[in-house]
Design a protein around this motif. Structure first.
Motif, PDB file in Angstrom:
ATOM      1  N   SER A  64       0.648  -3.833   5.342  1.00  0.00           N
ATOM      2  CA  SER A  64       0.097  -2.854   4.414  1.00  0.00           C
ATOM      3  C   SER A  64      -1.153  -2.265   5.051  1.00  0.00           C
ATOM      4  CB  SER A  64      -0.255  -3.501   3.069  1.00  0.00           C
ATOM      5  OG  SER A  64      -1.308  -4.442   3.236  1.00  0.00           O
ATOM      6  N   SER A  65      -1.556  -1.078   4.588  1.00  0.00           N
ATOM      7  CA  SER A  65      -2.770  -0.495   5.158  1.00  0.00           C
ATOM      8  C   SER A  65      -3.452   0.421   4.159  1.00  0.00           C
ATOM      9  CB  SER A  65      -2.451   0.288   6.439  1.00  0.00           C
ATOM     10  OG  SER A  65      -1.762   1.484   6.146  1.00  0.00           O
ATOM     11  N   ARG A  66      -4.782   0.460   4.282  1.00  0.00           N
ATOM     12  CA  ARG A  66      -5.623   1.439   3.580  1.00  0.00           C
ATOM     13  C   ARG A  66      -6.510   2.072   4.638  1.00  0.00           C
ATOM     14  NH1 ARG A  66      -9.472  -0.574   0.464  1.00  0.00           N
ATOM     15  NH2 ARG A  66      -9.308  -2.716   1.216  1.00  0.00           N
ATOM     16  N   ARG A  98      -2.551   5.384   2.405  1.00  0.00           N
ATOM     17  CA  ARG A  98      -2.311   4.048   1.888  1.00  0.00           C
ATOM     18  C   ARG A  98      -0.805   3.815   1.853  1.00  0.00           C
ATOM     19  NH1 ARG A  98      -4.458   1.353  -3.857  1.00  0.00           N
ATOM     20  NH2 ARG A  98      -3.871  -0.796  -3.332  1.00  0.00           N
TER      21      ARG A  98
END
Length: 826
Positions: free
Chosen positions: A444-446, A492
């Motif tokens: 996952s990434s922000r 995101r």
């Protein structure tokens, strides 16, 4: 001259491989095997079962702990870069450096990092990290095996090469070592390990490192802080063994980005007095309390603080198990591991070239007048103050930079099961291996990027650009506390993947010395993920332009799935005329699917890269001297050379420049060691190649013909090193004196080959003294402060360069640095 020296050293190694034949042939068999040095190393990577390096039909190197000591690398990329065929860039800091294999046009995605034959994370590139961020070199690494080309596509995913770290395991004899390293760059590091028996047939090993480092460049805060611990327990059975292992990493590493080195108004004018070539960086204490702002999916303004000194903060735990056993004629191997971690990454990236202070201000006059009314002039102040800043009291330039704040979580479970059996037939013997590999993994990434206005200086201060009326009264600011663009990029997403692979390999020894082997690997993937949609927005701040064009979440997401599959294969033949001379040839096909990040990205370029690789080699090994010569040819079709360029108008990295075509790389690599006497050794590695682009197409109007036949970006045609070593004893003390000359040929920053990265060479040296288990070492790198750049400014110069014949914006190599190492073994 440097090329001549390098070629001469390699030729000497070649001569040495032939000249000692008569003397070495007279050695008893056991003594001869012990004297074989690197040619007699026992390797397991890319092979059905353990065998001598000389006997395999592909290019492989083994890096021992003694090699590590004499190479004395500044980071893992520096260590791997001493091997032929590997061109690495070591200037990013301790981790996340560049690994390229035989000109393959990728920054690391074709290199699989493994520990004891199993990756810690299935894909080679995670969200802003690769293998060297989760697998770090320390005393718990017994040795490293590195496969170049050959069977790598069959024994690992995404792989044109495999870097396999073999860990220390215990034995009946307790042993250990503690090592303290001090450096003149503010380096303090403690390494240690202990291994030995736990009980009958059961053994343990545990070790790691802890380190604090101010850094090779002056950030105004520490560069590296943290460490790693690894441990394992092994139990031997009558027919095999089982090993349990644990890895834990908690480490901060600051990332170095390119800096301006010359004035774009006059490229002959150095900026060294403002931002030092060896010491300077745009990293700055001014960015230790950054305020990040954006609109969330509900339309609310969110803000949070971020600290540049956190750098790349990797927290990772891995645990696994490995079993190997012999059941009659069958060899069974089972390996499994699970990794979970998170990465918090902050860095200050380069964007556009520095600009003349007056010209930069004038470019905002129209927008400022529209926003604030009758603007008489624009001027600079230190960010957040009214203290006037005059660019012309220094360089006369100002510049932009991009603060990146990225947060990612990841997991990866992987397992490998294989069975092998060797059996005789009417025509020779077959050694067949069948295996299945599977992985469940995800990320996952922000991500948030925002742009700053800064002075041209090391540890730069942030600036505000202020609009004044005719009376000198402030009307508003183009910037806001140094920020040019809030939330210029906002992303995101989340992704999950599952994959499995079936593979097989057969080594057929027709007659003694003549072997043919072939392998195949088929992989199937299933991705699912989502990406948050964004739109242009205004944050509503008054008296500033910094929030007028930002990205905001809409509250909507897009769900995506993909199901790629690939098939890789390899075929090789080997003939050994004797235990000293052999030849081999090999063809391999590599396919790499788009990675899992494509399902948590909006409008990614999705393409399966395919590469056909061919190689032929000559092997010469006599005593401790050897020479391996490998010719290679690789064709990539299709090659995705697309990139996102920085748009200075919007402040976003959103200008998609798609370039799809082919890459062709042909060359030869030399790996030699000359050891005529017990007290002198000369190691050499040299790669000569012709990496070029072919048959490019672009859908955005860029001229692909200008790239036709050009040298692949950042790829040299020649690179290598020479490493002499003198080993002797005096007064009961063992002394080693050694040196290293490394050469990197000319490269280009852009597809059109307009701007060059000049060739450079560096010299290093060291001395080690050993007595009664104690060891002291002094080692120095880049003794003569040679200048060299390893990349340009990839945000803006990837297509057509920097407007100069040689790069004036790039990431310089590290200057002279010295380290002192003291250790005690028991």
């Amino acid at each position: 001259m440097f090329k001549t020296i390098l070629a001469t050293g390699t030729a000497l190694a070649a001569f040495s491989a032939i000249s000692p034949v008569h003397a070495q042939d007279s050695l008893p068999a056991a003594e001869s095997a012990a004297a074989e040095g690197g040619s007699g190393d026992i390797i397991v990577t890319g092979s059905t079962r353990a065998q001598r390096r000389f006997d395999v039909s592909y290019a492989i190197n083994t890096i021992s702990s003694e090699d590590v000591e004499k190479i004395a690398p500044v980071n893992f990329a520096d260590l791997i870069g001493q091997l032929p065929g590997f061109q690495t860039e070591i200037t990013g800091g301790e981790v996340q450096n560049i690994y390229r294999i035989r000109g393959l046009p990728n920054d690391g995605g074709f290199v699989s990092f493994q520990q004891d034959g199993l990756p810690l994370f299935h894909e080679n590139d995670g969200v802003f990290f690769r293998g060297d961020a989760i697998l770090k070199q320390d005393l718990m690494t017994d040795h490293v095996e590195v496969v170049r080309g050959g069977p790598a596509p069959v024994y690992a995913s995404y792989s044109g090469a495999i870097i396999n770290a073999i860990t220390v395991t215990g034995s009946d004899t307790p042993r250990g070592k503690a090592q303290l390293t001090l450096g003149d760059t503010g380096l303090y590091r403690l390494d240690a390990y202990q291994a030995g028996p736990l009980g009958k047939d059961t053994y343990y090993a545990i070790g790691g490192f802890i380190r604090y480092h101010d850094g090779y460049r002056d950030n105004g805060f520490p560069n590296d802080k943290g460490g790693q611990i690894r441990a394992n327990i092994k139990h031997d059975f009558d027919n095999g063994s089982i090993k349990l292992n644990l890895n834990y990493v908690n480490d901060h590493n600051v990332f170095y980005l390119p800096i301006p080195t010359a004035d774009p108004r006059d490229p002959g004018v150095s900026l060294d007095k403002y931002i030092d070539y060896f010491d300077g960086t745009m990293n700055s204490p001014a960015l230790r309390n950054v305020n990040l702002m954006y609109r969330d999916g509900a339309g609310q303004i969110q803000s949070r603080t971020s600290d540049l000194s956190d750098g790349r903060h990797m927290q990772m735990v891995n645990f696994g198990a490995q079993y190997e056993g012999e059941f009659g004629e069958w060899l069974v191997s089972a390996k499994a591991g699970y990794t979970q971690g998170k990465l918090d990454f902050t860095a200050f990236y380069s964007t556009t070239n520095p600009a003349d202070g007056n010209s930069f201000a004038a470019s905002y006059l129209a927008r400022a007048t529209t926003a604030f009314g009758a603007v008489s002039r624009l001027g600079y102040v230190l960010a957040g103050t009214n203290t006037v800043y005059d660019p012309y009291s220094a360089s006369g330039l100002v510049m932009q930079g991009q603060y990146r704040d990225i947060h990612s979580k990841f997991y990866s479970g992987q397992a490998n099961l294989s069975v092998a059996r060797k059996f005789e037939t009417g025509i020779g013997s077959h050694d067949i291996k069948l295996g299945v590999y599977g992985s469940l993994y995800g990320e996952s990434s922000r991500t948030l990027y925002q742009n700053y206005l800064i002075e041209v200086a090391g540890k730069p201060r942030t600036l505000d650009l202020v609009a004044y009326n005719a009376a000198g009264v402030e009307l508003g600011r183009v910037t806001d506390n140094g920020v040019l663009n809030y939330a210029a990029t906002l992303n995101r997403g989340d992704s999950d993947a599952k994959m499995f692979a079936l593979y097989a390999n057969d080594t057929w020894e027709i007659i003694p010395g003549l072997r043919i082997d072939a392998g195949i690997r088929h992989e199937r993937y299933s991705y699912k993920g989502w990406a948050a949609l964004t739109t242009a927005a205004n944050l509503g701040k008054v008296n500033t332009l910094a929030d007028d064009s930002t990205r905001a979440f809409t509250g909507a997401i897009i769900n995506q799935t993909r199901k790629p599959d690939v098939t890789n294969w390899t075929v090789g033949a080997n003939y050994d005329f004797s235990s000293h001379i052999g030849i081999y040839g090999r063809a391999s096909h590599l396919e790499t699917p788009p990675n899992v990040q494509t399902v948590m990205s909006i409008n990614p370029t999705v393409i399966t890269t395919k590469a056909d690789q061919f190689e032929a080699g000559l092997k010469l090994a006599f005593g401790r001297s050897y020479l391996y010569v490998t010719g290679f040819y690789t064709n990539f079709d299709p090659l995705n050379a697309s990139f996102l360029a920085y748009d200075p108008t919007t402040g976003r990295n959103d200008v998609n420049v798609p370039f799809i075509g082919e890459a062709q790389v042909k060359g030869v690599e030399f790996d030699g060691s000359l050891s005529v006497t017990p007290w002198f050794t000369l190691n050499g590695a040299l790669t000569i190649s012709d990496p070029k682009y072919k048959n490019f197409e672009s859908a955005t109007g860029a001229d692909p013909e200008q790239a036709e036949g050009n040298q692949i970006v950042r790829q040299p045609k020649i690179y290598g090193n020479i490493r002499p070593s003198f080993d002797f004893e005096t007064a009961g003390t063992d002394i080693s004196v050694y040196g290293r000359y490394t050469y990197m040929g000319k490269r280009f920053v852009d597809l059109y080959n307009n701007t060059a990265l000049p060739a450079y060479g560096t010299v290093g040296a060291g001395v080690t003294a050993r007595r009664d288990g104690w060891q002291m070492q002094i080692v120095a790198d880049n003794l003569f402060n040679a200048h060299g750049l390893t990349e340009g400014n990839t945000r803006t110069d990837s297509l057509s360069g920097q407007g100069s014949a040689e790069a004036i914006y790039g990431r310089p190599i590290f200057g002279r640095n010295v380290r002192f190492v003291i250790s005690k073994s028991w």
